[in-house]
Write a protein that holds these residues in place. Structure first.
Motif, PDB file in Angstrom:
ATOM      1  N   VAL B  37      25.052  66.550 -12.591  1.00 46.67           N
ATOM      2  CA  VAL B  37      24.041  66.279 -11.567  1.00 46.67           C
ATOM      3  C   VAL B  37      24.788  65.785 -10.337  1.00 46.67           C
ATOM      4  O   VAL B  37      25.766  65.045 -10.459  1.00 46.67           O
ATOM      5  CB  VAL B  37      23.042  65.199 -12.041  1.00 46.67           C
ATOM      6  CG1 VAL B  37      22.085  64.810 -10.914  1.00 46.67           C
ATOM      7  CG2 VAL B  37      22.262  65.696 -13.256  1.00 46.67           C
ATOM      8  N   GLN B  39      24.580  64.236  -6.107  1.00 48.04           N
ATOM      9  CA  GLN B  39      23.757  63.528  -5.130  1.00 48.04           C
ATOM     10  C   GLN B  39      24.510  63.494  -3.802  1.00 48.04           C
ATOM     11  O   GLN B  39      25.537  62.815  -3.685  1.00 48.04           O
ATOM     12  CB  GLN B  39      23.469  62.102  -5.625  1.00 48.04           C
ATOM     13  CG  GLN B  39      22.488  61.337  -4.762  1.00 48.04           C
ATOM     14  CD  GLN B  39      22.035  60.049  -5.427  1.00 48.04           C
ATOM     15  OE1 GLN B  39      22.783  59.383  -6.128  1.00 48.04           O
ATOM     16  NE2 GLN B  39      20.777  59.683  -5.221  1.00 48.04           N
ATOM     17  N   LEU B  45      18.641  63.286  -6.252  1.00 43.23           N
ATOM     18  CA  LEU B  45      19.405  63.894  -7.330  1.00 43.23           C
ATOM     19  C   LEU B  45      19.170  65.396  -7.362  1.00 43.23           C
ATOM     20  O   LEU B  45      18.057  65.867  -7.162  1.00 43.23           O
ATOM     21  CB  LEU B  45      18.982  63.297  -8.671  1.00 43.23           C
ATOM     22  CG  LEU B  45      19.132  61.793  -8.830  1.00 43.23           C
ATOM     23  CD1 LEU B  45      18.573  61.341 -10.179  1.00 43.23           C
ATOM     24  CD2 LEU B  45      20.581  61.372  -8.687  1.00 43.23           C
ATOM     25  N   TRP B  47      20.172  68.609  -9.971  1.00 39.84           N
ATOM     26  CA  TRP B  47      20.796  69.157 -11.172  1.00 39.84           C
ATOM     27  C   TRP B  47      21.695  70.329 -10.787  1.00 39.84           C
ATOM     28  O   TRP B  47      21.319  71.152  -9.959  1.00 39.84           O
ATOM     29  CB  TRP B  47      19.702  69.606 -12.128  1.00 39.84           C
ATOM     30  CG  TRP B  47      20.193  70.296 -13.356  1.00 39.84           C
ATOM     31  CD1 TRP B  47      20.616  69.717 -14.521  1.00 39.84           C
ATOM     32  CD2 TRP B  47      20.278  71.704 -13.557  1.00 39.84           C
ATOM     33  NE1 TRP B  47      20.969  70.685 -15.424  1.00 39.84           N
ATOM     34  CE2 TRP B  47      20.774  71.917 -14.854  1.00 39.84           C
ATOM     35  CE3 TRP B  47      20.005  72.817 -12.756  1.00 39.84           C
ATOM     36  CZ2 TRP B  47      20.987  73.184 -15.381  1.00 39.84           C
ATOM     37  CZ3 TRP B  47      20.209  74.082 -13.272  1.00 39.84           C
ATOM     38  CH2 TRP B  47      20.699  74.259 -14.572  1.00 39.84           C
ATOM     39  N   PHE B  95      27.794  63.434 -11.007  1.00 38.76           N
ATOM     40  CA  PHE B  95      27.631  62.672 -12.231  1.00 38.76           C
ATOM     41  C   PHE B  95      27.609  63.619 -13.425  1.00 38.76           C
ATOM     42  O   PHE B  95      26.980  64.676 -13.366  1.00 38.76           O
ATOM     43  CB  PHE B  95      26.302  61.914 -12.244  1.00 38.76           C
ATOM     44  CG  PHE B  95      26.101  60.912 -11.153  1.00 38.76           C
ATOM     45  CD1 PHE B  95      25.366  61.227 -10.010  1.00 38.76           C
ATOM     46  CD2 PHE B  95      26.613  59.623 -11.270  1.00 38.76           C
ATOM     47  CE1 PHE B  95      25.151  60.284  -9.007  1.00 38.76           C
ATOM     48  CE2 PHE B  95      26.405  58.674 -10.271  1.00 38.76           C
ATOM     49  CZ  PHE B  95      25.681  59.013  -9.142  1.00 38.76           C
ATOM     50  N   GLU B 100      19.616  64.183 -23.950  1.00 36.87           N
ATOM     51  CA  GLU B 100      19.010  63.920 -25.247  1.00 36.87           C
ATOM     52  C   GLU B 100      18.092  65.085 -25.629  1.00 36.87           C
ATOM     53  O   GLU B 100      17.850  65.990 -24.838  1.00 36.87           O
ATOM     54  CB  GLU B 100      18.268  62.577 -25.246  1.00 36.87           C
ATOM     55  CG  GLU B 100      17.257  62.376 -24.138  1.00 36.87           C
ATOM     56  CD  GLU B 100      15.858  62.837 -24.512  1.00 36.87           C
ATOM     57  OE1 GLU B 100      15.579  63.026 -25.715  1.00 36.87           O
ATOM     58  OE2 GLU B 100      15.044  63.030 -23.597  1.00 36.87           O
ATOM     59  N   GLY B 103      15.469  66.629 -23.447  1.00 37.16           N
ATOM     60  CA  GLY B 103      15.859  67.064 -22.112  1.00 37.16           C
ATOM     61  C   GLY B 103      16.168  65.959 -21.139  1.00 37.16           C
ATOM     62  O   GLY B 103      16.628  66.220 -20.029  1.00 37.16           O
ATOM     63  N   GLY B 104      15.898  64.717 -21.499  1.00 37.25           N
ATOM     64  CA  GLY B 104      16.230  63.619 -20.605  1.00 37.25           C
ATOM     65  C   GLY B 104      17.723  63.320 -20.631  1.00 37.25           C
ATOM     66  O   GLY B 104      18.425  63.661 -21.578  1.00 37.25           O
ATOM     67  N   PHE B 105      18.205  62.675 -19.573  1.00 46.56           N
ATOM     68  CA  PHE B 105      19.634  62.361 -19.462  1.00 46.56           C
ATOM     69  C   PHE B 105      19.831  60.889 -19.788  1.00 46.56           C
ATOM     70  O   PHE B 105      19.510  60.024 -18.976  1.00 46.56           O
ATOM     71  CB  PHE B 105      20.117  62.690 -18.048  1.00 46.56           C
ATOM     72  CG  PHE B 105      19.751  64.096 -17.613  1.00 46.56           C
ATOM     73  CD1 PHE B 105      19.019  64.311 -16.460  1.00 46.56           C
ATOM     74  CD2 PHE B 105      20.110  65.190 -18.377  1.00 46.56           C
ATOM     75  CE1 PHE B 105      18.653  65.599 -16.071  1.00 46.56           C
ATOM     76  CE2 PHE B 105      19.752  66.479 -17.997  1.00 46.56           C
ATOM     77  CZ  PHE B 105      19.022  66.682 -16.848  1.00 46.56           C
ATOM     78  N   ASP B 106      20.339  60.611 -20.998  1.00 42.14           N
ATOM     79  CA  ASP B 106      20.317  59.236 -21.466  1.00 42.14           C
ATOM     80  C   ASP B 106      21.592  58.454 -21.215  1.00 42.14           C
ATOM     81  O   ASP B 106      21.571  57.223 -21.197  1.00 42.14           O
ATOM     82  CB  ASP B 106      19.937  59.177 -22.955  1.00 42.14           C
ATOM     83  CG  ASP B 106      20.923  59.896 -23.862  1.00 42.14           C
ATOM     84  OD1 ASP B 106      20.846  59.675 -25.085  1.00 42.14           O
ATOM     85  OD2 ASP B 106      21.742  60.686 -23.356  1.00 42.14           O
ATOM     86  N   TRP B 108      24.932  58.281 -18.498  1.00 39.10           N
ATOM     87  CA  TRP B 108      25.470  58.789 -17.239  1.00 39.10           C
ATOM     88  C   TRP B 108      26.849  58.198 -16.994  1.00 39.10           C
ATOM     89  O   TRP B 108      27.099  57.031 -17.331  1.00 39.10           O
ATOM     90  CB  TRP B 108      24.574  58.384 -16.066  1.00 39.10           C
ATOM     91  CG  TRP B 108      23.213  59.003 -16.054  1.00 39.10           C
ATOM     92  CD1 TRP B 108      22.183  58.729 -16.914  1.00 39.10           C
ATOM     93  CD2 TRP B 108      22.720  59.965 -15.118  1.00 39.10           C
ATOM     94  NE1 TRP B 108      21.084  59.479 -16.564  1.00 39.10           N
ATOM     95  CE2 TRP B 108      21.383  60.242 -15.465  1.00 39.10           C
ATOM     96  CE3 TRP B 108      23.275  60.620 -14.012  1.00 39.10           C
ATOM     97  CZ2 TRP B 108      20.588  61.152 -14.752  1.00 39.10           C
ATOM     98  CZ3 TRP B 108      22.492  61.520 -13.300  1.00 39.10           C
ATOM     99  CH2 TRP B 108      21.168  61.780 -13.668  1.00 39.10           C
ATOM    100  N   GLY B 109      27.701  58.969 -16.363  1.00 38.80           N
ATOM    101  CA  GLY B 109      28.961  58.434 -15.898  1.00 38.80           C
ATOM    102  C   GLY B 109      28.748  57.700 -14.585  1.00 38.80           C
ATOM    103  O   GLY B 109      27.643  57.688 -14.029  1.00 38.80           O
ATOM    104  N   GLN B 110      29.812  57.128 -14.060  1.00 39.87           N
ATOM    105  CA  GLN B 110      29.716  56.352 -12.816  1.00 39.87           C
ATOM    106  C   GLN B 110      29.742  57.246 -11.580  1.00 39.87           C
ATOM    107  O   GLN B 110      29.403  56.800 -10.485  1.00 39.87           O
ATOM    108  CB  GLN B 110      30.853  55.313 -12.753  1.00 39.87           C
ATOM    109  CG  GLN B 110      32.176  55.837 -12.208  1.00 39.87           C
ATOM    110  CD  GLN B 110      32.924  56.758 -13.175  1.00 39.87           C
ATOM    111  OE1 GLN B 110      32.537  56.941 -14.332  1.00 39.87           O
ATOM    112  NE2 GLN B 110      34.043  57.317 -12.703  1.00 39.87           N
TER     113      GLN B 110
END
Lengths: 110, 117
Positions: B37, B39, B45, B47, B95, B100, B103-106, B108-110
């Motif tokens: 993702v 930004q 955001l 995708w 990012f 999950e 489909g949600g993004f549980d 994340w990297g920094q």
């Protein structure tokens, strides 16, 4: 132009309830699960709600989600100044084969 | 601890390339759909791409199709994004995120910043 539509900003007084709407279509919200994210400036987004209304462990029950038809809503009760952040909804779009995000909503605690 | 750490961002001229990496710890990358993702500065955001557990399914946003390639290395427990023919409008924080089941993004990297200028 985002596939999912959110209001640019919402505000409420501390202690009050605030809702953030997310409008989509039959190919995304109407067909697939909705998730919600909280993002503070300069940090990565954080998952708040998944599968429309489920909270990951550690997320307070002040945060709740719902879905009806092709729209979804994030509700925050007992608003705190620490909740001031950007909030995004997301859902897979089966027609476009993309993951769609809303444009984001900036929450202000007055 | 479950975490993702991105690297590989930097400053590149238009038309150039960058390879972003995302190292996972605390879980196995090959057991999940994984996602990139981005930004742009001051924006929301967006995708970019995702890849399934065995790497056989990959999806991209239209604006990067034919230019970006998502991949994974199970041995290194890492996710990658090869970005070619970069454009000014690709400038963003990128990012990586674990996807999950629903489909949600549980996780994340920094994030890692890619600047095309």
């Amino acid at each position: 132009q985002s596939v999912l539509t959110q209001p640019p900003s919402v505000s409420a007084a501390p202690g009050q309830k605030v809702t953030i709407s997310c409008s989509g279509s039959s190919s995304n919200i109407g067909k697939n699960f909705v998730s919600w994210y909280q993002q503070f400036p300069g940090t990565a987004p954080k998952l708040l709600i998944y599968e429309n209304n489920k909270r990951p462990s550690g997320i307070p029950d002040r945060f709740s989600g719902s879905r009806s038809g092709t729209s979804a809503t994030l509700s925050i009760t007992g608003l705190q100044t620490g909740d001031e952040a950007d909030y995004y909804c997301g859902a897979w779009d089966s027609s476009l084969s993309v993951a769609a995000f809303g444009g984001g909503t900036k929450l202000t605690a007055l | 601890e479950v975490q993702l750490v991105e690297s590989g961002g930097g400053l590149v001229q238009p038309g150039g390339s960058l390879r972003l990496s995302c190292a996972a710890s605390g879980f196995t990358v090959s057991a999940y759909w994984m996602t990139w993702v981005r930004q742009a500065p001051g924006k929301g955001l967006e995708w970019v791409a995702n890849i399934n557990q065995d790497g056989g399914e990959k999806y991209y946003v239209d604006s990067v199709k034919g230019r970006f390639t998502i991949s994974r290395d199970s041995a290194k427990n890492s996710l990658y994004l090869q970005m070619n023919s970069l454009r000014v409008e690709d400038t963003a924080v990128y990012f990586c995120a674990r996807t999950e089941q629903a489909g949600g993004f549980d996780i994340w990297g920094q994030g890692t910043m890619a600047t095309v200028s």
